[in-house]
Scaffold this motif. Structure first.
Motif, PDB file in Angstrom:
ATOM      1  N   ARG A 142      71.558  22.604   5.819  1.00  0.00           N
ATOM      2  CA  ARG A 142      70.929  23.922   5.780  1.00  0.00           C
ATOM      3  C   ARG A 142      71.362  24.708   7.009  1.00  0.00           C
ATOM      4  NH1 ARG A 142      66.533  20.307   4.517  1.00  0.00           N
ATOM      5  NH2 ARG A 142      65.809  20.550   2.363  1.00  0.00           N
ATOM      6  N   GLN A 143      71.633  25.993   6.813  1.00  0.00           N
ATOM      7  CA  GLN A 143      72.112  26.808   7.928  1.00  0.00           C
ATOM      8  C   GLN A 143      71.376  28.141   7.957  1.00  0.00           C
ATOM      9  OE1 GLN A 143      76.559  26.979   7.537  1.00  0.00           O
ATOM     10  NE2 GLN A 143      76.140  25.332   6.082  1.00  0.00           N
ATOM     11  N   ARG A 144      70.929  28.531   9.142  1.00  0.00           N
ATOM     12  CA  ARG A 144      70.387  29.869   9.330  1.00  0.00           C
ATOM     13  C   ARG A 144      70.675  30.326  10.749  1.00  0.00           C
ATOM     14  NH1 ARG A 144      67.411  25.201   9.928  1.00  0.00           N
ATOM     15  NH2 ARG A 144      65.253  25.457  10.593  1.00  0.00           N
ATOM     16  N   VAL A 145      70.618  31.630  10.941  1.00  0.00           N
ATOM     17  CA  VAL A 145      70.956  32.228  12.233  1.00  0.00           C
ATOM     18  C   VAL A 145      69.682  32.398  13.056  1.00  0.00           C
ATOM     19  CG1 VAL A 145      71.878  34.280  13.378  1.00  0.00           C
ATOM     20  CG2 VAL A 145      73.015  33.360  11.340  1.00  0.00           C
ATOM     21  N   VAL A 146      69.741  31.916  14.277  1.00  0.00           N
ATOM     22  CA  VAL A 146      68.601  31.916  15.184  1.00  0.00           C
ATOM     23  C   VAL A 146      68.979  32.683  16.455  1.00  0.00           C
ATOM     24  CG1 VAL A 146      67.187  30.417  16.663  1.00  0.00           C
ATOM     25  CG2 VAL A 146      67.645  29.768  14.285  1.00  0.00           C
ATOM     26  N   GLU A 147      68.001  33.377  17.018  1.00  0.00           N
ATOM     27  CA  GLU A 147      68.183  33.987  18.332  1.00  0.00           C
ATOM     28  C   GLU A 147      67.185  33.384  19.307  1.00  0.00           C
ATOM     29  OE1 GLU A 147      68.046  38.257  20.770  1.00  0.00           O
ATOM     30  OE2 GLU A 147      67.373  38.175  18.677  1.00  0.00           O
ATOM     31  N   ALA A 148      67.685  32.958  20.466  1.00  0.00           N
ATOM     32  CA  ALA A 148      66.844  32.611  21.606  1.00  0.00           C
ATOM     33  C   ALA A 148      67.176  33.604  22.712  1.00  0.00           C
ATOM     34  CB  ALA A 148      67.122  31.188  22.073  1.00  0.00           C
ATOM     35  N   ARG A 149      66.159  34.010  23.461  1.00  0.00           N
ATOM     36  CA  ARG A 149      66.410  34.991  24.518  1.00  0.00           C
ATOM     37  C   ARG A 149      65.809  34.501  25.835  1.00  0.00           C
ATOM     38  NH1 ARG A 149      66.063  41.590  23.861  1.00  0.00           N
ATOM     39  NH2 ARG A 149      66.649  42.080  26.014  1.00  0.00           N
ATOM     40  N   PRO A 150      66.425  33.475  26.419  1.00  0.00           N
ATOM     41  CA  PRO A 150      65.915  32.944  27.682  1.00  0.00           C
ATOM     42  C   PRO A 150      66.279  33.834  28.863  1.00  0.00           C
ATOM     43  CG  PRO A 150      67.903  31.799  27.043  1.00  0.00           C
ATOM     44  CD  PRO A 150      67.566  32.716  25.908  1.00  0.00           C
ATOM     45  N   ALA A 151      65.470  33.751  29.897  1.00  0.00           N
ATOM     46  CA  ALA A 151      65.798  34.419  31.146  1.00  0.00           C
ATOM     47  C   ALA A 151      66.917  33.666  31.841  1.00  0.00           C
ATOM     48  CB  ALA A 151      64.569  34.492  32.040  1.00  0.00           C
ATOM     49  N   LEU A 152      67.804  34.409  32.470  1.00  0.00           N
ATOM     50  CA  LEU A 152      68.892  33.832  33.245  1.00  0.00           C
ATOM     51  C   LEU A 152      68.390  33.586  34.661  1.00  0.00           C
ATOM     52  CD1 LEU A 152      71.948  33.160  33.117  1.00  0.00           C
ATOM     53  CD2 LEU A 152      72.365  35.493  33.886  1.00  0.00           C
ATOM     54  N   VAL A 153      68.467  32.345  35.110  1.00  0.00           N
ATOM     55  CA  VAL A 153      67.964  31.964  36.420  1.00  0.00           C
ATOM     56  C   VAL A 153      69.149  31.560  37.285  1.00  0.00           C
ATOM     57  CG1 VAL A 153      66.443  30.430  37.705  1.00  0.00           C
ATOM     58  CG2 VAL A 153      65.816  31.162  35.388  1.00  0.00           C
ATOM     59  N   ALA A 154      69.366  32.282  38.378  1.00  0.00           N
ATOM     60  CA  ALA A 154      70.489  31.990  39.265  1.00  0.00           C
ATOM     61  C   ALA A 154      69.973  31.831  40.685  1.00  0.00           C
ATOM     62  CB  ALA A 154      71.518  33.103  39.197  1.00  0.00           C
ATOM     63  N   ASP A 155      70.334  30.708  41.299  1.00  0.00           N
ATOM     64  CA  ASP A 155      69.968  30.431  42.681  1.00  0.00           C
ATOM     65  C   ASP A 155      71.252  30.023  43.396  1.00  0.00           C
ATOM     66  OD1 ASP A 155      68.896  29.758  45.087  1.00  0.00           O
ATOM     67  OD2 ASP A 155      67.861  27.961  44.375  1.00  0.00           O
ATOM     68  N   GLY A 156      71.918  31.034  43.981  1.00  0.00           N
ATOM     69  CA  GLY A 156      73.233  30.767  44.546  1.00  0.00           C
ATOM     70  C   GLY A 156      74.210  30.444  43.437  1.00  0.00           C
ATOM     71  N   ARG A 157      74.823  29.284  43.496  1.00  0.00           N
ATOM     72  CA  ARG A 157      75.795  28.882  42.477  1.00  0.00           C
ATOM     73  C   ARG A 157      75.161  27.985  41.410  1.00  0.00           C
ATOM     74  NH1 ARG A 157      80.811  30.355  43.768  1.00  0.00           N
ATOM     75  NH2 ARG A 157      81.837  28.802  42.451  1.00  0.00           N
ATOM     76  N   ARG A 158      73.855  27.808  41.480  1.00  0.00           N
ATOM     77  CA  ARG A 158      73.153  27.039  40.452  1.00  0.00           C
ATOM     78  C   ARG A 158      72.612  28.012  39.408  1.00  0.00           C
ATOM     79  NH1 ARG A 158      67.763  25.317  39.862  1.00  0.00           N
ATOM     80  NH2 ARG A 158      67.536  23.385  38.642  1.00  0.00           N
ATOM     81  N   ILE A 159      73.043  27.856  38.161  1.00  0.00           N
ATOM     82  CA  ILE A 159      72.710  28.800  37.091  1.00  0.00           C
ATOM     83  C   ILE A 159      72.124  28.010  35.922  1.00  0.00           C
ATOM     84  CG2 ILE A 159      73.600  30.593  35.547  1.00  0.00           C
ATOM     85  CD1 ILE A 159      76.000  30.794  37.518  1.00  0.00           C
ATOM     86  N   LEU A 160      71.038  28.520  35.353  1.00  0.00           N
ATOM     87  CA  LEU A 160      70.481  27.899  34.150  1.00  0.00           C
ATOM     88  C   LEU A 160      69.740  28.936  33.339  1.00  0.00           C
ATOM     89  CD1 LEU A 160      67.191  27.499  34.826  1.00  0.00           C
ATOM     90  CD2 LEU A 160      68.092  25.665  36.250  1.00  0.00           C
ATOM     91  N   LEU A 161      69.328  28.526  32.139  1.00  0.00           N
ATOM     92  CA  LEU A 161      68.548  29.373  31.250  1.00  0.00           C
ATOM     93  C   LEU A 161      67.131  28.839  31.187  1.00  0.00           C
ATOM     94  CD1 LEU A 161      71.112  29.814  28.323  1.00  0.00           C
ATOM     95  CD2 LEU A 161      70.704  31.357  30.247  1.00  0.00           C
ATOM     96  N   ASP A 162      66.164  29.738  31.202  1.00  0.00           N
ATOM     97  CA  ASP A 162      64.759  29.349  31.152  1.00  0.00           C
ATOM     98  C   ASP A 162      64.501  28.521  29.892  1.00  0.00           C
ATOM     99  OD1 ASP A 162      62.034  29.132  31.059  1.00  0.00           O
ATOM    100  OD2 ASP A 162      61.613  31.269  31.102  1.00  0.00           O
ATOM    101  N   PRO A 163      64.044  27.272  30.030  1.00  0.00           N
ATOM    102  CA  PRO A 163      63.874  26.410  28.849  1.00  0.00           C
ATOM    103  C   PRO A 163      62.696  26.788  27.969  1.00  0.00           C
ATOM    104  CG  PRO A 163      63.086  25.293  30.810  1.00  0.00           C
ATOM    105  CD  PRO A 163      63.729  26.561  31.291  1.00  0.00           C
ATOM    106  N   GLY A 164      61.839  27.712  28.403  1.00  0.00           N
ATOM    107  CA  GLY A 164      60.645  28.038  27.633  1.00  0.00           C
ATOM    108  C   GLY A 164      60.809  29.152  26.623  1.00  0.00           C
ATOM    109  N   ALA A 165      62.030  29.629  26.410  1.00  0.00           N
ATOM    110  CA  ALA A 165      62.249  30.760  25.498  1.00  0.00           C
ATOM    111  C   ALA A 165      61.970  30.373  24.045  1.00  0.00           C
ATOM    112  CB  ALA A 165      63.674  31.266  25.625  1.00  0.00           C
ATOM    113  N   GLU A 166      61.465  31.333  23.279  1.00  0.00           N
ATOM    114  CA  GLU A 166      61.227  31.136  21.846  1.00  0.00           C
ATOM    115  C   GLU A 166      62.554  31.168  21.091  1.00  0.00           C
ATOM    116  OE1 GLU A 166      59.007  33.425  18.096  1.00  0.00           O
ATOM    117  OE2 GLU A 166      59.129  34.358  20.084  1.00  0.00           O
ATOM    118  N   HIS A 167      62.667  30.332  20.055  1.00  0.00           N
ATOM    119  CA  HIS A 167      63.826  30.337  19.165  1.00  0.00           C
ATOM    120  C   HIS A 167      63.358  30.892  17.822  1.00  0.00           C
ATOM    121  CE1 HIS A 167      66.606  27.573  21.523  1.00  0.00           C
ATOM    122  NE2 HIS A 167      65.515  27.691  22.269  1.00  0.00           N
ATOM    123  N   ARG A 168      63.934  32.034  17.440  1.00  0.00           N
ATOM    124  CA  ARG A 168      63.416  32.788  16.300  1.00  0.00           C
ATOM    125  C   ARG A 168      64.491  32.930  15.220  1.00  0.00           C
ATOM    126  NH1 ARG A 168      63.269  38.525  15.367  1.00  0.00           N
ATOM    127  NH2 ARG A 168      64.399  38.775  17.334  1.00  0.00           N
TER     128      ARG A 168
END
Length: 378
Positions: A142-168
């Motif tokens: 089964r396939q469907r298109v999902v959008e997640a919109r996490p906050a971009l978190v950058a601390d110097g050269r350490r970059i990640l996406l907020d893991p608490g974002a909703e997947h819709r």
């Protein structure tokens, strides 16, 4: 926006296909593509874009995404374990930033290809394919298109996406214009498609669109298609297809558009076994061009072929993506093995011939409806 009739990609176009140096990639030297993640395969690479289409960069590092899976068993089994990975690129050096999303965040049992765009509020719209359903065993298609919109978190050269974002879930095939992609059993290359959402902002109207690899029914034959979806007031809706492969191809994967010299260049990838009949055309990057987003589209180079693997290495790379500066990225697939298709070989033999990492970058030249590969070093 008024929707036009879809372009038809037919056998008449494929009959014009020629084996020419201008549309053939050079043979890849395995030494030129060291594995970025020794214990994981990487494939289907895409950049995190800015809203103007350029690649997002933070602290001098470009942000990219790719699919990843542990190096276990047959390479074809990676699709059943695929996760989106965040990567940083600094010149020619790549750094692994880990899984883009937390375990179990996706509504699917795995995450397939998509696209991403950084928003002005420092969130990232990640559009991707949720394959199957969370927690299922065995995996379905089964396939469907999902959008997640996490906050971009950058601390110097350490970059990640907020893991608490909703997947819709924002889109699935409607069963009318596009066949439902709800198969329980199957295998990549033999299933219906509703996947690979490619984000695009049309400079003509400033609106966001998604291009989607889809399937339509044509004269009782299943045909690959490129679907279009548009958004208004935050809601997505399906629009008529841009291109339909009329009985000649099953999958038009990873569709995306580059506007160059006021012309809309629509690119997609497909494999030789997806043609009807199989192997009637090469694995490659194909494309159409038009004066506007909705057409009318005509195949580039007459046939649609933009870039093929060399005849001696017909499966060396796949999933090409053209960037706004006309550089082309892809991943290293299978090296040639005389008399054997490694996709159906035993696990050990297939694994020995599988690249599973980022392939050397190429560059295109576009001249009206004609394209060519620019030789390395020029």
């Amino acid at each position: 926006m008024s929707a036009g009739r879809p372009a038809r990609w037919t056998q008449r176009h494929l009959d014009l296909l020629v084996d020419a140096a201008a549309t053939t990639a050079p043979v890849i030297d395995p030494a030129a593509m060291p594995r970025i993640l020794p214990d994981h395969d990487l494939w289907d690479l895409w950049p995190v874009q800015e809203e103007d289409g350029s690649t997002c960069a933070i602290s001098g590092q470009e942000l990219w995404m790719a699919l990843s899976a542990p190096v276990l068993g047959h390479p074809e089994e990676r699709h059943d374990q695929a996760r989106i990975r965040l990567l940083a690129k600094d010149g020619g050096s790549w750094t692994d930033l880990g899984h883009a999303f937390a375990d179990g965040a996706s509504p699917g049992s795995r995450e397939w290809s998509g696209s991403a765009v950084r928003r002005p509020d420092d969130t990232v719209s990640v559009f991707y394919t949720a394959a199957g359903r969370r927690g299922e065993t065995p995996p379905t298609f089964r396939q469907r298109v999902v959008e997640a919109r996490p906050a971009l978190v950058a601390d110097g050269r350490r970059i990640l996406l907020d893991p608490g974002a909703e997947h819709r879930e924002i889109l699935r095939s409607d069963g009318r214009m596009y066949l439902p992609a709800e198969e329980i059993i199957g295998m990549p290359g033999r299933i219906r498609a509703f996947r690979d959402p490619g984000w695009f902002r049309d400079p003509a109207d400033g609106r966001d669109y998604l291009l989607i690899a889809a399937s339509v029914a044509e004269d009782d034959r299943f045909s690959g298609a490129i679907a279009l979806a548009g958004t208004r007031d935050g809601a997505w809706s399906l629009l008529p297809p841009l291109v339909v492969a009329e009985g000649v191809n099953h999958e038009l994967e990873r569709p995306h558009i580059i506007v160059h010299q006021s012309r809309y260049h629509l690119f997609f990838s497909t494999q030789r076994h997806s043609f009807h009949p199989a192997d009637s055309a090469p694995t490659g990057l194909y494309g159409f061009a038009a004066p506007s987003l909705t057409g009318p589209y005509e195949p580039l180079n007459g046939s649609g072929l933009v870039l093929q693997n060399p005849r001696t290495e017909p499966d060396q790379a796949y999933a090409w993506l053209v960037l706004p500066d006309l550089h082309v990225v892809s991943f290293a697939n299978y090296r040639s093995h005389p008399g054997l298709d490694l996709r159906s070989a035993g696990a050990a033999q297939a694994r020995a011939g599988f690249g599973g990492t980022i392939a050397p970058t190429l560059k295109l030249a576009l001249n009206g409806m004609t394209t060519s590969v620019i030789p390395a070093g020029t």
